[in-house]
Design a protein around this motif. Structure first.
Motif, mmCIF file in Angstrom:
data_model
loop_
_atom_site.group_PDB
_atom_site.id
_atom_site.type_symbol
_atom_site.label_atom_id
_atom_site.label_comp_id
_atom_site.label_asym_id
_atom_site.label_seq_id
_atom_site.Cartn_x
_atom_site.Cartn_y
_atom_site.Cartn_z
ATOM 1 N N SER A 49 0.878 -1.199 -0.001
ATOM 2 C CA SER A 49 -0.035 -0.028 -0.073
ATOM 3 C C SER A 49 0.925 1.177 -0.004
ATOM 4 O O SER A 49 1.978 1.093 0.437
ATOM 5 C CB SER A 49 -0.957 -0.152 1.219
ATOM 6 N N ILE A 50 0.404 2.315 -0.268
ATOM 7 C CA ILE A 50 1.320 3.613 -0.426
ATOM 8 C C ILE A 50 1.951 3.837 0.790
ATOM 9 O O ILE A 50 2.950 4.297 0.776
ATOM 10 C CB ILE A 50 0.253 4.856 -0.913
ATOM 11 N N GLY A 52 2.509 1.369 3.186
ATOM 12 C CA GLY A 52 2.822 0.145 3.713
ATOM 13 C C GLY A 52 4.327 0.055 3.786
ATOM 14 O O GLY A 52 5.118 0.904 3.766
ATOM 15 N N ALA A 53 4.582 -1.103 4.308
ATOM 16 C CA ALA A 53 6.074 -1.443 4.876
ATOM 17 C C ALA A 53 6.752 -1.491 3.447
ATOM 18 O O ALA A 53 6.149 -2.069 2.598
ATOM 19 C CB ALA A 53 6.223 -2.421 5.818
ATOM 20 N N VAL A 54 8.103 -1.136 3.556
ATOM 21 C CA VAL A 54 8.779 -1.604 2.210
ATOM 22 C C VAL A 54 9.229 -2.932 1.996
ATOM 23 O O VAL A 54 9.733 -3.649 3.029
ATOM 24 C CB VAL A 54 10.110 -0.687 2.223
ATOM 25 N N ILE A 55 8.803 -3.441 1.024
ATOM 26 C CA ILE A 55 9.023 -4.927 0.516
ATOM 27 C C ILE A 55 10.320 -5.187 0.005
ATOM 28 O O ILE A 55 11.101 -5.935 0.188
ATOM 29 C CB ILE A 55 7.859 -5.555 -0.226
ATOM 30 N N SER A 56 10.818 -4.315 -1.090
ATOM 31 C CA SER A 56 12.134 -4.277 -1.671
ATOM 32 C C SER A 56 12.223 -2.796 -2.238
ATOM 33 O O SER A 56 11.332 -2.091 -2.170
ATOM 34 C CB SER A 56 11.806 -5.481 -2.791
ATOM 35 N N TYR A 57 13.648 -2.572 -2.612
ATOM 36 C CA TYR A 57 14.055 -1.361 -2.976
ATOM 37 C C TYR A 57 15.333 -1.473 -3.916
ATOM 38 O O TYR A 57 16.091 -2.288 -3.585
ATOM 39 C CB TYR A 57 14.044 -0.520 -1.663
ATOM 40 N N GLN A 74 -0.058 -7.301 -5.759
ATOM 41 C CA GLN A 74 -0.523 -5.997 -6.420
ATOM 42 C C GLN A 74 0.133 -4.963 -5.283
ATOM 43 O O GLN A 74 0.303 -5.396 -4.105
ATOM 44 C CB GLN A 74 -2.132 -5.712 -6.195
ATOM 45 N N GLY A 75 0.362 -3.843 -5.830
ATOM 46 C CA GLY A 75 1.115 -2.845 -4.872
ATOM 47 C C GLY A 75 1.337 -1.371 -5.310
ATOM 48 O O GLY A 75 0.685 -1.140 -6.677
ATOM 49 N N PHE A 76 2.427 -0.944 -4.792
ATOM 50 C CA PHE A 76 2.894 0.207 -5.507
ATOM 51 C C PHE A 76 4.253 0.505 -5.508
ATOM 52 O O PHE A 76 5.081 0.073 -4.550
ATOM 53 C CB PHE A 76 2.144 1.487 -4.555
ATOM 54 N N ILE A 91 1.415 -1.110 -9.276
ATOM 55 C CA ILE A 91 1.958 -2.274 -10.122
ATOM 56 C C ILE A 91 1.194 -3.619 -9.760
ATOM 57 O O ILE A 91 0.378 -3.753 -8.664
ATOM 58 C CB ILE A 91 3.379 -2.500 -9.792
ATOM 59 N N ASP A 92 1.375 -4.349 -10.490
ATOM 60 C CA ASP A 92 0.761 -5.724 -10.257
ATOM 61 C C ASP A 92 1.920 -7.023 -10.465
ATOM 62 O O ASP A 92 2.896 -6.717 -11.010
ATOM 63 C CB ASP A 92 -0.460 -6.112 -10.995
#
Lengths: 860, 237
Positions: A49-50, A52-57, A74-76, A91-92
Motif C-alpha cells: 500500500s502507499i 505500507g512497509a517497504v518490501i523491496s527497494y 498488487q502494490g505500489f 503495479i501488479d
C-alpha cells in the motif's frame, strides 16, 4: 461445492507461494519532469500500500536506472528523492517496466514564492536551542530585545520571562546563574551582538522542576571585558549616564552596571493632579467639602512610566578550582527603581515588593550576598553563604486607596526600615549505604523591622535541619529544630508503576511577639500546629498517553489565640497526550479542592482586642471553600517552519461560605455570614512564526470573571455581582530589510457590571516604528497612539520617540534621543481645577517638549 | 555583461539547489545486566554511570557528501560523569555518494585506524514492524555487521529519502532515525532533524595516507579482541 472451494484455496495458496518464491523483476528509469534528465540516487521502493512497509527497494544508478524484485501480486512502486515530489505508481505481478517522471520541489517552491529559510530552533531532548540570528533584524540593542524577538518568548518590564506561556525560573549566562539575582541588569546590559544562542530546558530538582534559560555568548565576546558606557545631556535639564561592563570567562564572571537619569516620568501623573489642585495637602483638606474623586485619567499610567533611579550593581562568580566556586553580589537601589522592583534578587530574598509595596515610590536599599560552594568529592556538596540586606522605604501619596474612596482612613505611614543578616551552611552528601542522602543545614538569621506604627523585633534565630532521603524514593525522613520549634516530617514512598504514597506528620511550636506602638500594647502568643497528611500520586504512561492522579488529605490543628481545625483535601486528575507528526503535546487536567475550617475564638484576650493591625482575621472562625477547575494546554513547536503555537484555557469555579462570631470583640465589624461564588474563564492563545524575512506574531488573551457575593452585615443583606470580561489581541510584524517598519496593535475590551451599572470599555494602542539601519547609521522613530474609552470618557494619548546614532569610530558612536511627552491641554487642566471636568468630552493630550539628549557611547 | 549574468545565474543555481540536512543522534549504552558477583564494584559503578551518559552525535549532509561525528560541546547534555569516554567519541565517517566511497577514522581500544572503502551494499532484511520517531513513521530493517560483530537493527523513514545513517551504516530506502545493536543495549536515536534549503555545510574530506578497508578493520578488531580474550583465559588459569 466444498471440494471446489478447497481446490480454489489450494490453487490460490500455490499461486501465492509461487509468487513469493519466484519474484518478477521490474525495471525502469527515473527522469526530471522539467529537463528530462535522468536522475540518480532516487530510492524506488515497493510496498503493498502507499503507506505500507517497504518490501523491496533499489537506488537508481548514474543513468537513472533501477531494478526491483517484485514478490507481490498488487502494490505500489514509489520513487523518492530529496528535493522532488515523490510519485507512486500502482503495479501488479505482471508489471515489468515503469517510467518515473519527478517534479522538482524547489521549482514549485519558487513558484509559490516560498523562500529558503534557516531553522531557528534545535530540539535536543527536552532542550530547545534558539538561533537568534534567524529572528533578528539588527535594530535590537540588548538581550531583552533579542528574547522578545524569539517566537513564544516574552519578557516583561519587570524581568519576568515566559516561554510558551510558562515562567522561566532561572536565567543563566554560560551555565552560571550568578546574574539571576540581578536579572534586569543582564537583560538590559548584554549587547545583542554578543549573543550566540539561547537554550531553554527544564531541570528536575529536589523541590520540583526548574525552568532554565541559558544564554551562550559568541566566542569572541568571552574571556575579555565587554559592554558599553554611554552618557549625554540635553534640554530641558535632562541627563543620562549608563554603563554595562561584564566579563564572562572560563573561571571568572563579573558584571557591573550603573545607571542614573532623570529622563523618565509619567506623561500624566497623580502629581500633576495635585499640582493642578494646589498641592496634595490642599486637596486632602478640601476633600470633605468637595467630595471630589480623582479622575481615573491620572491612574493606570504605569505602562509608560520607566526608570528614574540610581543603581550601581556588581555581580560576580569565580571558580577557585574544579570543585569550588565563590559568587556573590552587591546591589544598591535608590529612587524610583521600578526596573529593579521585581528583580529576582528581591523575590529570592523574600523582599517581594511587587505585591506588598506596589504603591511605594521612594525607597533605597543595599543588598549583598557572598557564597562559597564546594564539591569535596563526587558525592557531597557544601555551601556557605552570608547575606546582608538593608532596606528603607517611604510611602508617598499613592498610598491612598483612591478607587475605594477611603481617604478618611488614610494614615501616613513612612520610614519603614528592614535589616536582615543571615549565615547559612548547607552540607549534602550521598551516603554509601542504602543510597541515602544526608542534607544538613545550619544557619542564623537576624531580622529587624521598624514601621512607624508597629515595631517588631525578632531575635536571632538558630536553626538546623537534618534530612535523610533515600535516592530510590522508598523513604524520606526530615528532622528540623528551630528555637522553640520542632518539626518532624516522615515521607514514605513506594515506587510501583510511578506510584507515590506520602505520609507526613509534623508538630510545630513557637512564640509570636506582638508589639503595637499605636495601641501601646504588647504581648506574646504561643502558637502550636499539628499536621497529619496523606497523599497518593499516580503517574502512568501508556505509549503517547500519560495519566496523572493526585489525591491528598491534610488535617491541621492550630492553636494560637484560637483553636483551629482544618481539613484540606485537593484532588487532581490530568491526562497528557503527545501528538504524533511534530513536537506537540495536549494536556487536560481537572482539579478539585475543598477545605473546611473551624476556629474557636478566645474571649477577652487583651492584646488581641486592642489591635486592629496584627493577626486580624488570620483564620475565619469557620468556613467552607470549594474550588474546581478544568484546564487545557496545547503546545506545538514546528522546527521546519520556525513556528510555535501554544494555547491555554482554564475554567474555574469556586464558592466560599464563611461566618464570623465577633460579638465579644467590639473593635471588629460584625459579619455574620458571607457567601461568595466565583467563576472564571481564562484563555490564552499564542501563534508566532517567521516566514522568510517577515515575522508575524499574534497573541489573544481572554478572561471572563463572574463574582457573586452576598454579605450579611449586622442583619442587613447586601448582594453584589461583579462581572468582568476582557479580550486582548496583540499583533506584531517585522520586515527584515535596511529599512524596517514594525507595527504592533493591542486591543483590550472589558465590560464591568456592578450594582446595575453596565459599562463597555475598550482601549487599543497602535505602534508604528520605522527604522533605517545602514553604513553605521541608525534612525528610529516610534509613534504610539493609545486610545481609551472608559465609561463615557474618551482619551487619546500620543507618544513619539526619536533615536538617531552614528558610528564615528570602531568603538565610538554618537547618539541623539528625543521623547515627546504629550500631556493635558490647558482647557482640561482648568476644568479639573474648577471641578468642571466633562467626562464625556474627548480629550487629546499634547504638550511640548519632552526632552532631547545628545551624547556619546563607547563600546568595549 | 552577458557572461556576468550567466555566471551569476549559474552561481545562484548552484546555491539554489544546495540542500543540506543536519541530524542529531543521541548515543546511549546500557550497562550489563549480569549480576556476576565476580565483577568488581568499581566496574559496576562505571557501567552504571556510563549507562546514564548520553552523547550527542551529528550527521551533516550537503549535496552528495555527508559527515558523521560527535556534536560540539554545546549540544552535549550534562549527565553522567564526563571523565568517562564514550565509544565512537573520536570517530568520524565521511561518505561520498557520487564516488561511492566511505572514509573514516575509527578508534578501537587504544589505536586509531583510517578507513577507506567503497560504500557498502548492506544485505538488509526489511520488516513490516514500525514505530514513530520524531513523528516520522519508521520501518525496521536488520542485518549482520562485521564491524560491530552483531546484528544491527535500523529504523528508517521513507519520508526522508536519503540512504544514510549513523556511523558507516546506510543504504536503506530512507534515513535511519534509530540504530540499535548488542540486543538494543547500544542505541543511536535521532533527536533533531534540520532540513535546510539554500544552506551548504562545509564538509571537510579527511586526509590520511595509510588506510585499511572495512573488512580488514573488522578482522583487526576480531584479532585484538580474541587476543585479549585468550590472554584473560590464560591468566585465569
Amino acid at each position: 461445492m466444498k471440494l471446489r472451494l478447497i481446490g480454489l484455496l489450494i490453487w490460490f495458496g500455490f499461486s501465492n507461494a509461487w509468487g513469493q518464491n519466484n519474484p518478477s523483476i521490474i525495471q525502469g528509469t527515473v527522469k526530471d519532469s522539467l529537463t528530462n534528465e535522468r536522475l540518480e540516487r532516487v530510492i524506488i521502493q515497493l510496498s503493498d500500500s502507499i503507506d505500507g512497509a517497504v518490501i523491496s527497494y533499489d537506488i537508481t544508478d548514474l543513468e537513472g536506472k533501477f531494478e526491483l524484485k517484485n514478490p507481490i501480486l498488487q502494490g505500489f512502486a514509489t520513487a523518492n528523492l530529496l528535493g522532488y515530489h515523490s510519485k507512486s505508481i500502482a503495479i501488479d505481478s505482471n508489471t515489468t517496466h515503469i517510467e518515473f517522471s519527478l517534479s522538482d520541489l524547489a521549482y514549485k517552491l519558487e513558484e509559490v514564492s516560498v523562500k529558503a529559510f534557516k531553522s531557528g530552533f534545535i530540539k535536543n531532548g527536552d532542550t530547545i536551542v534558539y538561533k537568534p540570528e534567524v529572528f533578528l533584524n539588527g535594530t535590537e540593542t540588548n538581550l531583552h530585545d533579542v528574547l522578545n524577538r524569539l517566537p513564544g518568548v516574552d519578557v516583561l518590564q519587570n524581568g519576568e520571562i515566559t516561554v510558551n506561556g510558562k515562567k522561566v525560573d532561572k536565567l543563566q549566562l554560560e551555565g552560571s546563574d550568578f546574574m539571576n539575582a540581578n536579572r534586569n541588569a543582564a537583560l538590559l546590559g548584554i549587547s545583542a551582538s554578543n549573543i550566540a544562542d539561547i537554550e531553554h530546558y527544564t531541570q528536575a530538582e529536589w523541590q520540583g522542576e526548574t525552568s532554565i534559560l541559558n544564554i551562550h555568548l559568541n566566542s569572541d565576546a568571552k574571556n575579555k571585558m565587554e559592554g558599553n558606557v554611554r552618557g549625554g545631556a540635553g534640554f530641558v535639564k535632562k541627563a543620562t549616564i549608563e554603563s554595562n561592563l561584564y566579563r564572562i570567562g572560563e573561571r571568572t564572571n563579573v558584571f557591573f552596571r550603573f545607571k542614573i537619569n532623570n529622563i523618565e516620568q509619567d506623561p500624566v501623573s497623580l502629581a500633576d493632579f495635585y499640582q493642578l489642585n494646589g498641592g496634595m495637602f490642599h486637596f486632602l483638606k478640601s476633600i470633605e467639602s468637595k467630595k471630589n474623586t480623582i479622575p481615573s485619567i491620572f491612574l493606570n499610567q504605569e505602562k509608560h512610566k520607566q526608570q528614574q533611579f540610581l543603581i550601581p550593581s556588581f555581580n560576580f562568580s569565580h571558580k577557585i578550582n574544579a570543585t569550588s566556586t565563590l559568587s556573590g553580589y552587591l546591589l544598591n537601589i535608590n529612587g524610583q527603581a521600578k526596573e529593579q522592583q521585581n528583580s529576582e534578587l528581591l523575590q529570592s530574598e523574600n523582599f517581594n515588593l511587587t505585591s506588598q509595596n506596589a504603591k511605594l515610590l521612594h525607597y533605597r536599599g543595599v543588598f549583598g550576598k557572598i557564597e562559597y560552594q564546594a564539591k569535596p568529592d563526587k558525592k557531597s556538596n557544601l555551601t556557605l553563604s552570608y547575606i546582608s540586606n538593608h532596606f528603607y522605604q517611604k510611602e508617598d501619596n499613592k498610598g491612598i486607596d483612591i478607587l475605594q474612596n477611603t481617604l478618611n482612613n488614610f494614615t501616613l505611614k513612612s520610614n519603614e526600615r528592614t535589616n536582615k543578616q543571615a549565615i547559612f551552611l548547607n552540607y549534602n552528601r550521598i551516603l554509601n549505604f542504602w543510597g541515602l542522602v544526608l542534607n544538613t543545614n545550619f544557619g542564623t538569621t537576624r531580622n529587624f523591622n521598624d514601621l512607624q506604627n508597629t515595631l517588631s523585633n525578632e531575635p536571632s534565630i538558630l536553626w538546623s535541619e537534618f534530612v535523610l532521603n533515600q535516592k530510590l524514593n522508598t523513604a524520606n525522613l526530615n528532622l528540623k529544630t528551630q528555637n522553640n520549634t520542632a518539626f518532624i516530617d516522615i515521607n514514605l514512598k513506594k515506587k510501583w508503576a510511578n506510584f507515590q504514597n506520602t505520609l507526613s506528620a509534623n508538630y510545630n511550636f513557637d512564640k509570636l511577639n506582638i508589639n503595637t506602638v499605636l495601641e501601646n500594647t504588647n504581648g506574646q502568643i504561643n502558637r502550636q500546629t499539628n499536621n497529619l497528611g496523606i497523599s497518593n500520586h499516580l503517574k502512568y504512561h501508556l505509549g503517547r498517553l500519560s495519566l496523572g492522579l493526585l489525591s491528598q488529605v491534610q488535617l491541621y490543628h492550630i492553636n494560637t489565640l484560637q483553636t483551629a481545625n482544618k481539613v484540606f483535601y485537593p484532588q487532581k486528575f490530568s491526562i497528557t497526550y503527545n501528538l504524533p507528526g511534530a513536537i506537540q503535546m495536549l494536556n487536560l487536567s481537572f482539579s478539585t479542592q475543598q477545605s473546611l475550617s473551624n476556629v474557636d475564638l478566645p474571649y477577652n484576650f487583651t492584646a488581641f482586642q486592642n489591635t486592629n493591625i496584627i493577626e486580624k482575621n488570620l483564620v475565619s472562625p469557620f468556613n467552607f471553600k470549594h474550588n474546581k477547575s478544568v484546564s487545557l494546554f496545547y503546545y506545538k513547536l514546528s522546527i521546519l517552519h520556525n513556528r510555535t503555537i501554544f494555547m491555554m484555557a482554564n475554567y474555574g469555579f469556586s464558592d466560599k461560605i464563611a461566618g464570623t462570631n465577633t460579638q465579644n470583640l467590639p473593635n471588629f465589624q460584625l459579619i455574620t455570614n458571607q457567601i461568595t461564588n466565583n467563576k472564571q474563564f481564562f484563555a490564552h492563545f499564542g501563534y508566532e512564526e517567521k516566514i522568510g524575512k517577515f515575522k508575524s506574531a499574534i497573541s489573544v488573551k481572554s478572561t471572563i470573571n463572574s463574582i457573586i457575593q452576598t454579605l450579611y452585615i449586622e442583619g442587613f443583606e447586601l448582594s453584589r455581582t461583579t462581572q468582568n470580561a476582557s479580550i486582548n489581541i496583540a499583533y506584531n510584524s517585522l520586515f527584515k530589510k535596511a529599512f524596517n517598519v514594525e507595527t504592533t496593535l493591542n486591543i483590550n475590551y472589558f465590560g464591568l457590571f456592578f450594582l446595575q451599572s453596565n459599562s463597555k470599555n475598550i482601549d487599543y494602542s497602535l505602534t508604528i516604528k520605522p527604522s533605517y539601519l545602514k553604513n553605521g547609521y541608525k534612525l528610529e522613530v516610534e509613534y504610539e497612539l493609545f486610545f481609551q474609552k472608559i465609561n463615557q470618557e474618551y482619551r487619546n494619548t500620543h507618544y513619539v520617540n526619536f533615536i538617531a546614532s552614528k558610528k564615528i569610530h570602531s568603538k565610538w558612536s554618537c547618539f541623539t534621543e528625543c521623547r515627546h511627552l504629550l500631556q493635558l491641554n490647558k482647557d482640561v487642566q482648568k476644568s479639573l481645577v474648577n471641578n468642571q471636568f466633562n467626562q464625556t468630552q474627548q480629550i487629546t493630550y499634547f504638550n511640548f517638549p519632552g526632552y532631547c539628549i545628545f551624547g556619546l557611547e563607547y563600546f568595549f | 555583461m552577458k557572461f556576468l549574468i550567466l555566471f551569476f545565474t549559474f552561481w545562484g543555481c548552484q546555491h539554489l539547489y544546495c540542500q543540506s540536512m543536519e541530524i542529531e543522534y543521541i548515543y546511549q549504552k546500557q550497562g550489563s545486566t549480569s549480576n556476576d558477583s565476580n565483577v568488581p564494584e568499581e566496574l559496576l559503578e562505571i557501567r552504571k554511570e556510563r549507562a546514564s551518559k548520553k552523547t550527542s552525535f551529528t550527521l551533516q549532509q550537503a549535496n552528495n557528501q555527508s559527515e558523521f561525528k560527535i556534536s560540539p560541546s554545546i549540544k552535549q547534555q550534562d549527565n553522567g560523569i564526563s571523565e568517562l569516554r564514550t565509544s565512537y567519541e573520536g570517530d568520524v565517517y565521511y561518505k561520498d555518494f557520487d564516488s561511492k566511497i566511505i572514509l573514516g577514522k575509527a578508534t578501537y581500544l587504544f589505536d586509531s585506524y583510517s578507513i577507506k572503502d567503497q560504500l557498502n551494499n548492506f544485505d538488509w532484511q526489511l520488516h513490516a514492524d514500525f514505530e514513530y520517531i520524531l513523528g516520522y513513521k519508521c520501518y525496521k530493517a536488520t542485518m549482520y555487521d562485521c564491524e560491530e560483530d552483531t546484528e544491527i537493527v535500523a529504523w528508517y523513514t521513507p519520508a526522508i529519502p536519503v540512504p544514510n545513517g549513523p556511523l558507516h551504516i546506510g543504504g536503506l530506502p530512507g534515513l535511519i532515525l534509530k540504530l540499535a545493536f548488542y540486543d538494543g543495549k547500544t542505541t543511536f536515536v535521532a533527536q533533531n532533524i534540520d532540513l535546510l534549503d539554500g544552506v551548504c555545510f562545509d564538509i571537510e574530506i579527511p586526509k590520511s595516507k595509510k588506510t585499511i578497508n572495512l573488512t580488514d578493520f573488522c578482522n583487526k578488531k576480531m584479532e585484538i579482541y580474541n587476543g585479549l580474550y585468550q590472554r584473560a583465559v590464560n591468566e585465569s588459569k
